[in-house]
Motif scaffolding. Structure first.
Motif, PDB file in Angstrom:
ATOM      1  N   ALA A 196       0.832  -1.206   0.000  1.00  0.00           N
ATOM      2  CA  ALA A 196       0.000   0.000   0.000  1.00  0.00           C
ATOM      3  C   ALA A 196       0.866   1.256   0.000  1.00  0.00           C
ATOM      4  O   ALA A 196       0.509   2.272  -0.610  1.00  0.00           O
ATOM      5  N   PHE A 197       2.028   1.173   0.665  1.00  0.00           N
ATOM      6  CA  PHE A 197       2.928   2.324   0.706  1.00  0.00           C
ATOM      7  C   PHE A 197       3.471   2.656  -0.682  1.00  0.00           C
ATOM      8  O   PHE A 197       3.573   3.811  -1.069  1.00  0.00           O
ATOM      9  N   LYS A 198       3.804   1.617  -1.452  1.00  0.00           N
ATOM     10  CA  LYS A 198       4.282   1.841  -2.815  1.00  0.00           C
ATOM     11  C   LYS A 198       3.195   2.507  -3.661  1.00  0.00           C
ATOM     12  O   LYS A 198       3.478   3.396  -4.477  1.00  0.00           O
ATOM     13  N   SER A 199       1.974   2.070  -3.475  1.00  0.00           N
ATOM     14  CA  SER A 199       0.861   2.679  -4.205  1.00  0.00           C
ATOM     15  C   SER A 199       0.719   4.149  -3.819  1.00  0.00           C
ATOM     16  O   SER A 199       0.451   5.014  -4.667  1.00  0.00           O
ATOM     17  N   HIS A 200       0.935   4.426  -2.521  1.00  0.00           N
ATOM     18  CA  HIS A 200       0.854   5.809  -2.023  1.00  0.00           C
ATOM     19  C   HIS A 200       1.961   6.663  -2.669  1.00  0.00           C
ATOM     20  O   HIS A 200       1.730   7.813  -3.065  1.00  0.00           O
ATOM     21  N   LEU A 201       3.166   6.103  -2.775  1.00  0.00           N
ATOM     22  CA  LEU A 201       4.268   6.828  -3.413  1.00  0.00           C
ATOM     23  C   LEU A 201       3.921   7.171  -4.861  1.00  0.00           C
ATOM     24  O   LEU A 201       4.213   8.283  -5.341  1.00  0.00           O
ATOM     25  N   ARG A 202       3.324   6.223  -5.562  1.00  0.00           N
ATOM     26  CA  ARG A 202       2.959   6.476  -6.958  1.00  0.00           C
ATOM     27  C   ARG A 202       1.965   7.635  -7.059  1.00  0.00           C
ATOM     28  O   ARG A 202       2.076   8.500  -7.943  1.00  0.00           O
ATOM     29  N   LYS A 203       0.994   7.646  -6.172  1.00  0.00           N
ATOM     30  CA  LYS A 203      -0.017   8.704  -6.211  1.00  0.00           C
ATOM     31  C   LYS A 203       0.607  10.070  -5.940  1.00  0.00           C
ATOM     32  O   LYS A 203       0.242  11.075  -6.571  1.00  0.00           O
ATOM     33  N   ILE A 204       1.563  10.104  -5.013  1.00  0.00           N
ATOM     34  CA  ILE A 204       2.226  11.378  -4.694  1.00  0.00           C
ATOM     35  C   ILE A 204       3.004  11.877  -5.908  1.00  0.00           C
ATOM     36  O   ILE A 204       2.947  13.062  -6.263  1.00  0.00           O
ATOM     37  N   MET A 205       3.755  10.973  -6.553  1.00  0.00           N
ATOM     38  CA  MET A 205       4.569  11.383  -7.691  1.00  0.00           C
ATOM     39  C   MET A 205       3.698  11.822  -8.871  1.00  0.00           C
ATOM     40  O   MET A 205       4.032  12.775  -9.577  1.00  0.00           O
ATOM     41  N   VAL A 206       2.591  11.137  -9.084  1.00  0.00           N
ATOM     42  CA  VAL A 206       1.682  11.537 -10.160  1.00  0.00           C
ATOM     43  C   VAL A 206       1.094  12.916  -9.860  1.00  0.00           C
ATOM     44  O   VAL A 206       0.964  13.773 -10.741  1.00  0.00           O
ATOM     45  N   ALA A 207       0.749  13.142  -8.576  1.00  0.00           N
ATOM     46  CA  ALA A 207       0.222  14.446  -8.184  1.00  0.00           C
ATOM     47  C   ALA A 207       1.252  15.546  -8.382  1.00  0.00           C
ATOM     48  O   ALA A 207       0.905  16.704  -8.626  1.00  0.00           O
ATOM     49  N   ALA A 208       2.541  15.185  -8.316  1.00  0.00           N
ATOM     50  CA  ALA A 208       3.609  16.166  -8.524  1.00  0.00           C
ATOM     51  C   ALA A 208       3.858  16.426 -10.013  1.00  0.00           C
ATOM     52  O   ALA A 208       4.705  17.264 -10.357  1.00  0.00           O
ATOM     53  N   GLY A 209       3.155  15.695 -10.887  1.00  0.00           N
ATOM     54  CA  GLY A 209       3.283  15.918 -12.321  1.00  0.00           C
ATOM     55  C   GLY A 209       4.207  14.947 -13.034  1.00  0.00           C
ATOM     56  O   GLY A 209       4.501  15.127 -14.220  1.00  0.00           O
ATOM     57  N   ALA A 210       4.673  13.890 -12.345  1.00  0.00           N
ATOM     58  CA  ALA A 210       5.593  12.922 -12.951  1.00  0.00           C
ATOM     59  C   ALA A 210       4.818  11.780 -13.601  1.00  0.00           C
ATOM     60  O   ALA A 210       3.671  11.492 -13.227  1.00  0.00           O
ATOM     61  N   ASN A 211       5.461  11.128 -14.572  1.00  0.00           N
ATOM     62  CA  ASN A 211       4.870   9.970 -15.256  1.00  0.00           C
ATOM     63  C   ASN A 211       5.669   8.723 -14.906  1.00  0.00           C
ATOM     64  O   ASN A 211       6.903   8.718 -15.005  1.00  0.00           O
ATOM     65  N   GLU A 212       4.948   7.653 -14.531  1.00  0.00           N
ATOM     66  CA  GLU A 212       5.642   6.409 -14.178  1.00  0.00           C
ATOM     67  C   GLU A 212       6.025   5.643 -15.442  1.00  0.00           C
ATOM     68  O   GLU A 212       5.242   5.550 -16.394  1.00  0.00           O
ATOM     69  N   VAL A 213       7.227   5.096 -15.461  1.00  0.00           N
ATOM     70  CA  VAL A 213       7.688   4.234 -16.546  1.00  0.00           C
ATOM     71  C   VAL A 213       8.188   2.936 -15.932  1.00  0.00           C
ATOM     72  O   VAL A 213       8.457   2.853 -14.734  1.00  0.00           O
ATOM     73  N   LEU A 214       8.306   1.926 -16.772  1.00  0.00           N
ATOM     74  CA  LEU A 214       8.827   0.631 -16.334  1.00  0.00           C
ATOM     75  C   LEU A 214       9.934   0.241 -17.305  1.00  0.00           C
ATOM     76  O   LEU A 214       9.677  -0.035 -18.474  1.00  0.00           O
ATOM     77  N   THR A 215      11.175   0.240 -16.839  1.00  0.00           N
ATOM     78  CA  THR A 215      12.309  -0.136 -17.678  1.00  0.00           C
ATOM     79  C   THR A 215      12.779  -1.533 -17.305  1.00  0.00           C
ATOM     80  O   THR A 215      12.393  -2.074 -16.270  1.00  0.00           O
ATOM     81  N   TYR A 216      13.639  -2.119 -18.152  1.00  0.00           N
ATOM     82  CA  TYR A 216      14.127  -3.469 -17.909  1.00  0.00           C
ATOM     83  C   TYR A 216      15.033  -3.503 -16.668  1.00  0.00           C
ATOM     84  O   TYR A 216      15.789  -2.559 -16.405  1.00  0.00           O
TER      85      TYR A 216
END
Length: 883
Positions: free
Chosen positions: A574-594
């Motif tokens: 749940a904490f990781k999900s919370h981190l994602r929401k914070i970063m998205v709210a800051a205007g960042a886009n999540e990517v997944l690299t190898y």
């Protein structure tokens, strides 16, 4: 894997399965195979192509009067074929009524008559519905023979052959462009169909003469006589990847018996203690220089071999499963390979010349001519068979053309070996050679069957080729060739895994049907594993075996019981999900690299590839090393996004990193879970690091981590780092909260910017997720205030030696202290940092301060008093002057 159902039936006669409905009803059998053995790709009704083909005996054969290479034959089909014209039975063939001498004289007269009366070509040729000229004079009577014109050089009276009558299809053309025969004249004489060669019958390549059959009753169906009234079931090879025994008909027959609930008993010769009698006359030596790759190598020499066609029944067996018959020696090796799953190879002894079979690794640029007509230039590392010096074959893959057994072969070496499955697969892939031997050796054949297979093949070579053993038996066996270890499990364990209530006796029966040795004592089950079952190693393998033999469709379909209470929350997830929401709210886009990177990227980031885990069989050269951290992968995506037209963007990723230097108490790699971000802002005024810091501060504020420090990193600090040398000295810092290190923030080094072609305005940070999780504080809840806020700006003129960080921390701490004392709620934001031109000793910082009270509206006087106290404290401590 092509499976001949008639071959299976023949093997299963010893326990009666050939009469069971499972093997008679093909549709049900195919369904059962799919459920309990392997996926069926195709079912071929082989009998259809041989429909109408009949075994006949040639009663009379005379030369065609108008063709030197044709003969006119009268054949006996037992009268079974309808709709053909028939001739009388010649008098000279009445059973023993005419002596051999008289018969020879009559043949001589017949030949003279044909020669003398060329002007009447059909006078002395067998005619339909009547008798030949000479036979009529002898008073012959009609016996219903059929006339066929034949051009085969080996046709003669007395031979038994296959006849394809008018209306029947030539079997070899059945799958392509079907050729249906008819009665038609050949050089003026009508031929009813044709007498067939092996090639025309589709069971060989020989087209030089008729396929001569064993003494069969005329009129017998050719398909029935040689088991060609068959169904061939093609089972997908991948289903048997872990079952090398099922790449032999013997293994499949055993399994079909097992899933049909009937016991199977392997032939007596299929035993490890069987061995051929040794002989003399030929010297033979084996030099195995790679016993770790060739754990068992058996060989023996035989002399006085008479190479010729193999028996028709054997040619039939091989052709039914797609193997081309060649000669009796080669066919025997292929027959026992397909029967047992163990490949063999025969060498012409006299072509080997040295009497030595060497086994070693190939050397670069060596060449070997193979049986497929190609000559390969070898690389290092493949197992080759040599004559003691040069290669004569590729071990486990294909034999060489220089030692091929042919019609002139008199002496042979028979080899039966085991080759390393992984190296065999690698060699086959490297050279593009995919043979029947490769198919089997890459599945891990048991080396414990080699001697039995060799012995049986030697016996049949003596029987079918007149060979005699001419050397001692050579059996080189590595110490790692061992009997399978006995297993112990329990009835309770098996039933608990299957959800069934099988008795110990039932488990014993199921396993013994496929030749396991089982001893049940109470709940305990002791098992001796057959040597051919290389896939059985742990008790769970036995559970799978029992379930499959019993039938998975018979297992109870009961949903497992489950607790209806809600699942426990995984707080770290749940904490990781919370981190994602914070970063998205800051205007960042999540990517997944190898998680894997190439060596060049590690070197660009000044990271040592030797300290990274190396993937030896990487699917791509770009994915050879497990990465240490996430930032190099994210930085590698900046330029492509810039080229795509995106100027202002932030990318973040949650992932793991590993390094050889970091291991747990079990010496297993530690996983470092991190969140990393890269931001590109070409419009920023000032240093790029402050853009990354703004987002990092936002993230830490949202996690309520308020006590944090940034410590600048110099060149020496980064030089001592094993992972983060790619940060620019003086423009990077570590982030701490109390005594806990949270991560690192900064700008990429000049070297990394140059290699990755990074634009200006790039900054980044990487934080340890576990440290963030442990350091975060729960946010206290404050209901919305009913009373309005009062806001004022305060500007302090400070000595330049006081850093912004020191001043900001002091003002915030004192504001909280004073507000708490009065019961106020407070907020603070920095508005401006200003330094007058020419004044290098002072700077001015302006903050916007908001105050409120949960029970009343504050007066201006109250706000002013608090700010006066705050200014006084700043003056006393920092030497600040309020403006």
């Amino acid at each position: 894997m092509k499976v001949s159902l008639n071959w299976i039936r023949q093997l299963n006669k010893n326990y009666g399965t050939s009469d069971s409905s499972e093997l008679k009803d093909v549709d049900k059998l195919v369904e059962k195979i799919g459920e309990q053995l392997g996926a069926v790709e195709e079912v071929i009704d082989l009998g259809e192509r041989y429909k109408g083909v009949v075994v006949v005996k040639v009663i009379e054969c005379v030369k065609h009067p108008d063709a030197d290479k044709l003969s006119v034959c009268l054949v006996d089909d037992g009268g079974v074929v309808e709709g053909v014209e028939r001739a009388d039975w010649p008098q000279d063939t009445r059973a023993s009524a005419v002596s051999a001498r008289e018969r020879a004289a009559e043949e001589a007269v017949g030949k003279a008559t044909v020669t003398e009366q060329r002007s009447s070509p059909t006078e002395n040729v067998p005619q339909p519905g009547g008798v030949t000229g000479s036979a009529s004079k002898q008073g012959g009577r009609s016996r219903g023979l059929v006339r066929v014109v034949c051009g085969a050089p080996n046709v003669k009276a007395g031979v038994t052959v296959a006849w394809i009558p008018p209306g029947a299809t030539v079997p070899s053309t059945f799958d392509k462009d079907p050729f249906v025969l008819e009665a038609r004249p050949l050089r003026g004489i009508v031929s009813n169909g044709m007498l067939a060669s092996a090639k025309e019958l589709g069971i060989g390549d020989s087209h030089e003469g008729l396929l001569l059959l064993e003494d069969k009753k005329p009129g017998t169906s050719f398909a029935e006589a040689y088991a060609l009234d068959d169904f061939v079931i093609d089972i997908e090879n991948k289903m048997f990847t872990h079952r090398p025994d099922c790449f032999g008909i013997l293994g499949v027959a055993r399994e079909l018996a097992g899933i049909s609930g009937k016991p199977f008993k392997s032939p007596d010769w299929y035993k490890e203690n069987a061995r051929p009698e040794e002989g003399f006359g030929l010297e033979l030596k084996v030099e195995n220089k790679v016993p770790e790759l060739v754990p068992r190598f058996t060989a023996i020499a035989l002399k006085d071999v008479k190479v010729g066609p193999s028996p028709v029944w054997m040619q039939s067996c091989l052709s039914r499963v797609g193997i081309r018959p060649i000669n009796n020696v080669v066919d025997l090796t292929n027959y026992y390979m397909y029967l047992t799953g163990q490949p063999l190879h025969a060498y012409d002894y006299d072509k080997v010349k040295t009497g030595i079979l060497g086994v070693r690794l190939s050397k670069k640029s060596e060449k070997v001519a193979l049986l497929n007509g190609k000559t390969l230039e070898l690389n290092d590392g493949a197992v080759v068979i040599t004559d003691g010096q040069k290669p004569i074959g590729i071990g486990g893959v294909m034999g060489g053309a220089e030692t091929e057994v042919d019609a002139n072969t008199k002496n042979i070496i028979l080899e039966c070996a085991t080759f390393d499955m992984n190296l065999t697969r690698k060699t086959a892939m490297a050279y593009g050679l995919f043979t029947d031997a490769v198919t089997r050796f890459t599945k891990g054949q048991s080396p414990l069957q080699n001697l039995a297979v060799l012995t049986k093949t030697v016996d049949d070579l003596e029987r079918f080729s007149g060979a005699a053993v001419a050397s001692a038996l050579i059996d080189e066996k590595s110490p790692k060739v061992k009997e399978p270890k006995p297993l112990t499990t329990s009835v309770k364990l098996i039933n608990s895994r299957l959800g069934e209530e099988l008795s110990g006796a039932k488990i014993k029966e199921l396993l013994e049907n496929v030749e396991f040795k089982v001893d049940v004592a109470g709940d305990e089950v002791g098992i001796d594993v057959p040597f051919w079952r290389t896939d059985i190693e742990i008790p769970e393998d036995i559970v799978e075996e029992v379930g499959r033999l019993y039938g998975y469709d018979k297992l109870p379909q009961i949903l497992p019981k489950r607790n209806l209470e809600p699942a426990q929350i995984d707080h770290r997830l749940a904490f990781k999900s919370h981190l994602r929401k914070i970063m998205v709210a800051a205007g960042a886009n999540e990517v997944l690299t190898y998680s894997f990177v190439n060596q060049k990227l590690l070197e660009a980031a000044d990271q040592d590839p030797a300290s990274a885990f190396h993937i030896r069989n990487a699917v791509s050269p770009e994915l050879q090393y497990y990465r240490f951290d996430l930032l190099p992968s994210l930085l590698d995506k900046v330029r492509p996004n810039k080229k795509a037209g995106y100027d202002l963007f932030a990318l973040f990723e949650l992932g793991k990193g590993h390094a050889k230097d970091y291991a747990d108490e079990n010496k297993l790699p530690k996983e470092s879970e991190m969140i990393a971000m890269v931001v590109h802002n070409p419009y920023l005024k000032g240093e790029p690091i402050y853009q990354a810091r703004a987002i990092a501060d936002y993230l830490l504020n949202e996690l309520n981590i308020d006590s944090r420090e940034y410590y600048s990193l110099g060149a020496k600090d980064l030089e001592n780092s094993k992972i983060f040398k790619f940060f620019e000295p003086g423009r990077s810092a570590t982030i701490w909260s109390g005594g806990t290190g949270l991560g690192i923030i900064g700008e990429p080094s000049q070297k990394l910017r140059r290699v990755l072609k990074l634009p200006a305005g790039v900054s980044m940070f990487e934080l340890n997720i576990e440290a963030l999780y442990e350091t975060q504080k729960p946010k206290s809840y404050h209901p919305l205030n009913k009373f309005p806020e009062s806001s004022q700006d305060i500007c302090l003129r400070l000595p330049a030696k006081i850093s912004y960080e020191e001043a900001d921390d002091f003002v915030w701490e004192n504001l909280q202290k004073l507000s708490k004392k009065q019961g106020y709620l407070c907020q603070m934001d920095t508005l401006d940092i200003f330094q007058k031109e020419g004044d290098k000793t002072h700077r001015q910082i302006t903050w916007h301060i908001s105050l409120s009270h949960p029970e009343k509206t504050l007066k201006t006087e109250e706000v002013n008093n608090l700010l006066d106290e705050l200014s006084s404290a700043a003056h006393d401590k920092l030497g600040a002057e309020r403006i």
